[in-house]
Design an enzyme around this catalytic site. Structure first.
Site, PDB file in Angstrom:
ATOM      1  N   PHE A  97       0.885  -0.939   0.222  1.00 36.20           N
ATOM      2  CA  PHE A  97       0.201   0.194  -0.028  1.00 36.20           C
ATOM      3  C   PHE A  97       0.710   1.348  -0.307  1.00 36.20           C
ATOM      4  CE2 PHE A  97      -2.427   3.776   1.556  1.00 36.20           C
ATOM      5  CZ  PHE A  97      -3.716   2.987   0.910  1.00 36.20           C
ATOM      6  N   ASP A 151       9.446   3.111   2.129  1.00 37.74           N
ATOM      7  CA  ASP A 151       7.896   3.695   2.235  1.00 37.74           C
ATOM      8  C   ASP A 151       7.743   3.345   3.478  1.00 37.74           C
ATOM      9  OD1 ASP A 151       5.645   4.719   2.634  1.00 37.74           O
ATOM     10  OD2 ASP A 151       5.288   3.967   0.965  1.00 37.74           O
ATOM     11  N   LYS A 206       2.210  10.793   7.163  1.00 34.26           N
ATOM     12  CA  LYS A 206       0.761  10.245   8.200  1.00 34.26           C
ATOM     13  C   LYS A 206       2.230  11.349   9.816  1.00 34.26           C
ATOM     14  CE  LYS A 206      -1.715   6.350   6.539  1.00 34.26           C
ATOM     15  NZ  LYS A 206      -1.001   5.985   6.233  1.00 34.26           N
TER      16      LYS A 206
HETATM   17  C1  PLP Z   1      -0.767   5.919   4.053  1.00 34.49           C
HETATM   18  C2  PLP Z   1       0.294   5.451   3.126  1.00 34.49           C
HETATM   19  C3  PLP Z   1       0.388   5.931   2.230  1.00 34.49           C
HETATM   20  C4  PLP Z   1      -0.526   6.665   1.219  1.00 34.49           C
HETATM   21  O1  PLP Z   1      -0.688   8.307   2.497  1.00 34.49           O
HETATM   22  P1  PLP Z   1      -1.768   9.351   2.451  1.00 34.49           P
HETATM   23  O2  PLP Z   1      -1.474  10.068   2.880  1.00 34.49           O
HETATM   24  O3  PLP Z   1      -2.910   8.943   2.996  1.00 34.49           O
HETATM   25  O4  PLP Z   1      -1.928   9.955   0.934  1.00 34.49           O
HETATM   26  C5  PLP Z   1       1.336   5.761   1.674  1.00 34.49           C
HETATM   27  N1  PLP Z   1       2.018   4.921   2.132  1.00 34.49           N
HETATM   28  C6  PLP Z   1       2.044   3.904   3.204  1.00 34.49           C
HETATM   29  C7  PLP Z   1       2.786   2.380   3.713  1.00 34.49           C
HETATM   30  C8  PLP Z   1       1.046   4.438   3.808  1.00 34.49           C
HETATM   31  O5  PLP Z   1       0.008   3.316   5.197  1.00 34.49           O
END
Ligand code: PLP
Length: 420
Positions: free
Chosen positions: A158, A243, A272
């Protein structure tokens, strides 16, 4: 029935029913039935005055809890000064934010010549920024033929919701109906370094991974996986992009989840918790020579690095600088892991995967779905959210007390015991 204006004066006590033809809210979420009105630390209150322990933490955007005093104070002070200039002009917090984040994260990257910081807003934008950066690096530095760069990614990833990012999602709900898709991604199983080796060729510019897959249900790869991926990247002149939007900034007991296994990525995406649950703040932090391929006009964002975001982001960096939140996550996380493992032994859970103060637990279908467990916990004053049917994700704010954590876990055990 369409609500008359006079009906809209008080706060709603039931959530918007987005499936109803009268709702004006798009139906792209299925929230639990609770309307929250205030929060402090690990606790939130609903519109009827009922209190709940928040064990979701806004998917780790609230690592420091609701309205952390230092973050609210930083935001308030900045609101009285300056909120937005756009990147057409400089402001007094942009360089300090970059310096602070570079000092916190730079030493954790494979960047002996230093790092650059590129501020954005949402996580997806940070991932898009990383994708654009490694592609351009591939063409200009590695010498990959034009428009043929490939990036190796993991199944069940994700990384966000943009068209390019869902192009390499393996989640049918996230992907289907949104084509045509962006080419240039090779999907391999998560946790399998040999599969990455087989997918790499001379067109490969990067491997993009979550060190722990959050949305997939807190899936922790074998400890030798990321070191093996690092070695493969080194051997093939391929960049390692971690990520850490959900796993980073304290959640796993270290500043980056990659630290747990002693791996230094070339680039990291953060988001986040970087916004402290106050404003959206994301960034790519990475090797100076790699991010240097981006020059004026090649990338940007109207809101990226705005004064309010920098004020909060800098206060977040300050909270993480001492290491106390990371230590707390490690200490409370060990306790969380012990308690969840005991629930597995007792037969209450099928599996529990815990890393730092973060866990994915799989519920026996005989005891209900993840959604049903979440709804029953809501009735008992504990907020969690299911993912992928049988999994419930537990990510308390790092500031939660052990007593509150134990209370929430007692409720979880009760819910599971009663469900049979
Ligand atoms: C939440 C998340 C995203 C996307 O972040 P948004 O602020 O919702 O666009 C990307 N990568 C990971 C691992 C995430 O948990």
């Amino acid at each position: 029935m369409t609500a008359a204006l006079e009906d809209l004066t008080g706060p709603p006590t039931t959530p918007a029913d987005t499936a109803s033809p009268d709702s004006h809210l798009a139906n792209n979420y299925h929230p639990l039935p609770v309307v929250l009105t205030s929060g402090e630390g690990a606790w939130v209150e609903d519109s009827t005055g009922r209190r709940y322990l928040d064990l979701l933490s806004g998917y780790s955007a609230l690592n420091f809890g609701h309205r952390h005093p230092a973050l609210v104070a930083a935001a308030r002070a900045q609101l009285d000064r300056l909120t937005l200039v756009s990147r057409a002009f400089d402001h007094e917090l942009l360089a300090p934010f970059a310096d602070g984040l570079a000092a916190l994260v730079g030493p954790l990257l494979a960047a002996p010549d230093g790092v650059l910081v590129l501020p954005m807003n949402t996580g997806a934008e940070a991932v898009e920024t990383a994708i654009k950066t490694v592609r351009k690096w591939g063409y200009e530095v590695k010498g990959v033929p034009a428009d043929s760069a490939t990036i190796v990614v993991a199944a069940d990833n994700f990384h966000g919701r943009t068209t390019t990012i869902v192009s390499f999602s393996t989640d049918d709900d996230a992907r289907s109906g949104f084509g045509p898709f962006t080419p240039g991604f090779r999907v391999v199983p998560f946790g399998d370094a040999d599969a990455i080796a087989a997918a790499i060729d001379e067109t490969t510019v990067a491997v993009l991974l979550e060190p722990v897959q959050g949305e997939a249900g807190v899936v922790v790869p074998p400890d030798d996986y990321l070191p093996a991926v690092r070695a493969l990247c080194d051997a093939n002149d391929v960049l390692l992009v971690a990520d850490e939007i959900q796993s980073g900034l304290g959640r796993t007991g270290t500043t980056l989840a990659c630290e747990r296994v002693g791996v230094r990525p070339d680039l990291v995406t953060l988001g986040k918790a970087l916004g402290g649950g106050v404003v959206p703040v994301s960034a790519v932090v990475g090797r100076r020579d790699v991010l240097a391929v981006l020059t004026p006009g090649t990338h940007g964002s109207t809101f990226g690095g705005n004064p309010l975001a920098c004020a909060v982001g800098l206060a977040v960096v300050e909270l993480l600088r001492t290491g106390e939140h990371q230590e707390r996550a490690a200490r409370l996380g060990a306790h969380l892991g012990r308690r969840l493992d005991a629930m597995v032994s007792e037969g209450l859970l099928v599996t529990a995967r815990t890393v730092g103060l973060w866990a994915g637990v799989d519920v026996d279908p005989a005891r209900g779905t993840g959604r049903q467990v979440s709804e029953r916990l809501l009735e008992r004053g504990v907020l969690v959210k299911d993912t992928h049917g049988q999994t419930v994700r537990i990510a308390p704010p790092l500031v939660i007390t052990q007593q509150d954590l134990d209370h929430a876990l007692d409720e979880l055990a009760e819910v599971l015991r009663d469900a049979r």
